[in-house]
Design a protein around this motif. Structure first.
Motif, PDB file in Angstrom:
ATOM      1  N   LYS A  25       0.385  -1.623  -0.067  1.00 26.14           N
ATOM      2  CA  LYS A  25      -0.258   0.344   0.663  1.00 26.14           C
ATOM      3  C   LYS A  25       1.271   1.147  -0.336  1.00 26.14           C
ATOM      4  O   LYS A  25       0.614   2.186  -0.442  1.00 26.14           O
ATOM      5  CB  LYS A  25      -1.139   0.098   1.109  1.00 26.14           C
ATOM      6  CG  LYS A  25      -2.377   1.249   1.213  1.00 26.14           C
ATOM      7  CD  LYS A  25      -2.835   1.271   2.469  1.00 26.14           C
ATOM      8  CE  LYS A  25      -3.749   2.435   2.272  1.00 26.14           C
ATOM      9  NZ  LYS A  25      -4.493   2.087   3.461  1.00 26.14           N
ATOM     10  N   GLU A  29       0.496   4.030  -3.205  1.00 26.20           N
ATOM     11  CA  GLU A  29       1.314   5.716  -2.771  1.00 26.20           C
ATOM     12  C   GLU A  29       2.158   6.543  -2.983  1.00 26.20           C
ATOM     13  O   GLU A  29       2.548   7.744  -3.747  1.00 26.20           O
ATOM     14  CB  GLU A  29       1.218   5.811  -0.785  1.00 26.20           C
ATOM     15  CG  GLU A  29      -0.467   5.073  -0.540  1.00 26.20           C
ATOM     16  CD  GLU A  29      -0.460   5.413   1.365  1.00 26.20           C
ATOM     17  OE1 GLU A  29       0.430   5.579   1.554  1.00 26.20           O
ATOM     18  OE2 GLU A  29      -1.447   5.092   1.558  1.00 26.20           O
ATOM     19  N   GLY A  32       1.934   7.458  -6.454  1.00 27.02           N
ATOM     20  CA  GLY A  32       0.527   8.271  -6.160  1.00 27.02           C
ATOM     21  C   GLY A  32      -0.258   7.460  -7.017  1.00 27.02           C
ATOM     22  O   GLY A  32      -1.049   8.213  -7.975  1.00 27.02           O
ATOM     23  N   ALA A  33      -0.510   6.637  -7.147  1.00 33.19           N
ATOM     24  CA  ALA A  33      -1.667   5.868  -7.432  1.00 33.19           C
ATOM     25  C   ALA A  33      -3.502   5.560  -6.965  1.00 33.19           C
ATOM     26  O   ALA A  33      -3.260   5.967  -5.463  1.00 33.19           O
ATOM     27  CB  ALA A  33      -1.543   3.883  -7.464  1.00 33.19           C
ATOM     28  N   ARG A  34      -3.708   6.365  -7.571  1.00 37.33           N
ATOM     29  CA  ARG A  34      -5.407   5.855  -7.070  1.00 37.33           C
ATOM     30  C   ARG A  34      -6.726   4.881  -6.861  1.00 37.33           C
ATOM     31  O   ARG A  34      -7.056   4.451  -5.821  1.00 37.33           O
ATOM     32  CB  ARG A  34      -6.134   6.989  -7.793  1.00 37.33           C
ATOM     33  CG  ARG A  34      -5.470   8.817  -7.913  1.00 37.33           C
ATOM     34  CD  ARG A  34      -6.201   9.761  -8.204  1.00 37.33           C
ATOM     35  NE  ARG A  34      -6.353   9.329  -9.804  1.00 37.33           N
ATOM     36  CZ  ARG A  34      -7.873   8.767 -10.375  1.00 37.33           C
ATOM     37  NH1 ARG A  34      -8.735   8.120  -9.938  1.00 37.33           N
ATOM     38  NH2 ARG A  34      -7.595   8.720 -11.628  1.00 37.33           N
ATOM     39  N   ARG A  35      -6.658   3.969  -7.862  1.00 33.21           N
ATOM     40  CA  ARG A  35      -6.814   2.867  -8.286  1.00 33.21           C
ATOM     41  C   ARG A  35      -5.704   1.533  -8.650  1.00 33.21           C
ATOM     42  O   ARG A  35      -5.264   2.309 -10.172  1.00 33.21           O
ATOM     43  CB  ARG A  35      -7.753   2.740  -9.735  1.00 33.21           C
ATOM     44  CG  ARG A  35      -8.863   4.036  -8.346  1.00 33.21           C
ATOM     45  CD  ARG A  35     -10.206   4.321  -9.868  1.00 33.21           C
ATOM     46  NE  ARG A  35     -11.038   2.633  -9.444  1.00 33.21           N
ATOM     47  CZ  ARG A  35     -11.781   1.895  -8.926  1.00 33.21           C
ATOM     48  NH1 ARG A  35     -12.012   2.390  -7.947  1.00 33.21           N
ATOM     49  NH2 ARG A  35     -12.417   1.389  -9.118  1.00 33.21           N
ATOM     50  N   PRO A  57      -9.564   1.310  -0.317  1.00 37.26           N
ATOM     51  CA  PRO A  57      -9.691   1.983  -1.489  1.00 37.26           C
ATOM     52  C   PRO A  57      -9.626   1.782  -2.314  1.00 37.26           C
ATOM     53  O   PRO A  57      -8.984   2.787  -3.798  1.00 37.26           O
ATOM     54  CB  PRO A  57     -10.534   3.568  -0.916  1.00 37.26           C
ATOM     55  CG  PRO A  57      -9.216   4.227   0.167  1.00 37.26           C
ATOM     56  CD  PRO A  57      -8.892   2.110   0.963  1.00 37.26           C
ATOM     57  N   LEU A  58      -7.844   1.696  -2.160  1.00 34.88           N
ATOM     58  CA  LEU A  58      -6.781   1.572  -3.957  1.00 34.88           C
ATOM     59  C   LEU A  58      -7.373   0.458  -4.456  1.00 34.88           C
ATOM     60  O   LEU A  58      -7.092   0.502  -5.543  1.00 34.88           O
ATOM     61  CB  LEU A  58      -5.695   1.801  -3.157  1.00 34.88           C
ATOM     62  CG  LEU A  58      -4.547   2.476  -2.887  1.00 34.88           C
ATOM     63  CD1 LEU A  58      -3.096   3.205  -2.484  1.00 34.88           C
ATOM     64  CD2 LEU A  58      -4.826   4.187  -3.212  1.00 34.88           C
ATOM     65  N   ALA A  60      -8.966  -1.524  -6.694  1.00 41.20           N
ATOM     66  CA  ALA A  60      -9.649  -0.951  -7.715  1.00 41.20           C
ATOM     67  C   ALA A  60     -10.168  -2.826  -8.593  1.00 41.20           C
ATOM     68  O   ALA A  60     -11.971  -2.600  -8.884  1.00 41.20           O
ATOM     69  CB  ALA A  60      -8.785  -0.646  -9.100  1.00 41.20           C
ATOM     70  N   ASP A  86     -11.507   1.090 -14.278  1.00 36.18           N
ATOM     71  CA  ASP A  86     -11.074   2.834 -14.203  1.00 36.18           C
ATOM     72  C   ASP A  86      -9.640   2.900 -13.474  1.00 36.18           C
ATOM     73  O   ASP A  86      -9.607   3.457 -12.869  1.00 36.18           O
ATOM     74  CB  ASP A  86     -11.793   4.356 -13.997  1.00 36.18           C
ATOM     75  CG  ASP A  86     -11.518   5.163 -13.779  1.00 36.18           C
ATOM     76  OD1 ASP A  86     -10.846   5.539 -14.765  1.00 36.18           O
ATOM     77  OD2 ASP A  86     -11.790   6.073 -13.227  1.00 36.18           O
ATOM     78  N   ASP A  88      -5.875   2.935 -12.970  1.00 32.29           N
ATOM     79  CA  ASP A  88      -4.378   4.039 -12.956  1.00 32.29           C
ATOM     80  C   ASP A  88      -3.276   3.351 -12.172  1.00 32.29           C
ATOM     81  O   ASP A  88      -1.646   3.789 -13.649  1.00 32.29           O
ATOM     82  CB  ASP A  88      -4.883   5.531 -12.514  1.00 32.29           C
ATOM     83  CG  ASP A  88      -4.090   5.415 -10.955  1.00 32.29           C
ATOM     84  OD1 ASP A  88      -4.393   4.674 -10.361  1.00 32.29           O
ATOM     85  OD2 ASP A  88      -4.155   6.599 -10.530  1.00 32.29           O
ATOM     86  N   CYS A  89      -2.935   1.888 -12.309  1.00 33.79           N
ATOM     87  CA  CYS A  89      -1.924   1.464 -12.068  1.00 33.79           C
ATOM     88  C   CYS A  89      -2.688  -0.204 -11.657  1.00 33.79           C
ATOM     89  O   CYS A  89      -3.298  -0.870 -11.688  1.00 33.79           O
ATOM     90  CB  CYS A  89      -1.220   1.472 -10.457  1.00 33.79           C
ATOM     91  SG  CYS A  89      -0.314   0.744 -10.304  1.00 33.79           S
TER      92      CYS A  89
END
Length: 359
Positions: A25, A29, A32-35, A57-58, A60, A86, A88-89
């Motif tokens: 995790k 972070e 810079g990953a969000r999902r 919440p990371l 997806a 959606d 991004d990683c």
């Protein structure tokens, strides 16, 4: 005296140790990953879901359809699922098949990769992607497919079956073997290669005797990392060309193919690379490098014949023809008949035989 050379250090962050899966995790972070989209094989889906739950919440979603040789149709399925999430990683949790799928997605989308190997494949340390389309395997070398971060967790390898441990480990040794006689070899990679071979040759028998030996598992993962760096830093030669040809053409299991072919490919090149042979012999503690690697595989009960992993005898000539097409560098000139004999011996499981190049 050390001569001129070029060494390129690839931009990859490595987190190595025991229990390091717990840093996933924080590493996401840091990127810079969000999902994050988790990739696994069907066999490791539950492990992937457990990892996902720790990400909160990371997380997806997951695609658990990775398979060997990275077929483009599987990549397209994963890409559709990834876009629906959606993400991004990508997080690749598994062996070379899963790592390859992550690379294929990164190549097509530009997303960052967090790679968490559970075998000794080594591809996580390389900017190389092998893809299969219509039974033909092609190789792409592009820094865009190099994972940004790799987490090596010794704990994840403790339950790796001994049979897979052996073939995955010898597959890793193959990367270092060819790095020792690569056209663009250099003193830094040579040090890594010999040390990687030594660590794995020491670890594999210990793991076969006691699969939960943490020290041996640590040595094996350390050795695999070094061998992977070698694979990613310098070019490969005949052995890797043969294995890509055989694997893609006959749908053979990757690590087992490398394990079987390695002693024979090394015996073929032996007359042209005496210094590399000496280093390999020293690292594995054997008088002859090619025979020593064959004996190591035999001692560890690995399969020694291509016929035992699904290659038809009728494919020997086809493989020899393919192996000498599309020019590539090798320390010994590529001779179709000699390569045909090499493949035939590997097909039947006979010991390797060194032959002199024709004048």
């Amino acid at each position: 005296m050390i001569g001129s050379f070029t060494f390129e250090n690839l931009p990859c962050r490595v987190v190595f140790g025991a229990g390091t899966l717990g840093t996933a995790k924080a590493e996401l972070e840091r990127l810079g990953a969000r999902r994050a989209f988790v990739l696994t094989t069907p066999q490791q889906e539950a492990q992937g879901v457990r990892l996902g739950t720790t990400l909160g919440p990371l997380y997806a979603g997951i695609f658990a359809g990775a398979t060997m040789h990275t077929p483009v149709e599987v990549t397209e399925q994963a890409l559709a699922t990834m876009r629906a999430c959606d993400a991004d990683c990508v997080i690749s949790l598994g062996g070379g098949s899963t790592t390859g799928l992550g690379k294929a997605l990164a190549l097509r989308t530009g997303v960052n990769q967090l790679c968490i190997p559970t075998t000794y494949a080594g591809s996580e340390m390389t900017p190389i992607l092998g893809e299969t389309r219509d039974a033909a395997k092609t190789t792409i070398r592009d820094v865009a497919v190099l994972p940004e971060t790799v987490i090596y967790d010794v704990d994840l390898t403790l339950t790796l079956p001994v049979g897979l441990t052996v073939t995955s480990g010898i597959n890793a040794i193959a990367h270092a073997v060819e790095a020792l006689y690569a056209r663009d070899t250099n003193p830094v990679t040579t040090l890594m290669a010999e040390e990687g071979i030594r660590a794995l040759a020491r670890a594999l028998p210990a793991i076969a005797a006691r699969p939960d030996d943490r020290a041996a598992r640590g040595d094996a993962l350390y050795g695999a990392w070094l061998c992977g760096v070698c694979l990613g830093t310098v070019g490969m030669a005949l052995h890797h060309k043969l294995c890509h040809t055989l694997g893609g053409t006959f749908d053979l299991p990757h690590a087992e193919t490398h394990t079987i072919v390695l002693p024979h490919a090394l015996a073929y090149n032996a007359p042209a690379v005496p210094e590399a042979m000496e280093r390999i012999s020293r690292a594995i503690g054997a008088a002859d490098a090619a025979q020593g690697l064959y004996d190591l595989a035999r001692h560890l009960n690995a399969k020694l014949a291509l016929r035992d992993i699904g290659m038809p005898e009728s494919g020997i000539d086809k493989a020899a023809d393919l192996a000498v097409t599309n020019a590539y560098w090798n320390p010994r000139p590529l001779e179709r008949n000699a390569i045909r004999d090499l493949i035939a011996r590997a097909w039947s499981g006979e010991p390797p035989v060194a032959t002199k190049a024709t004048a």
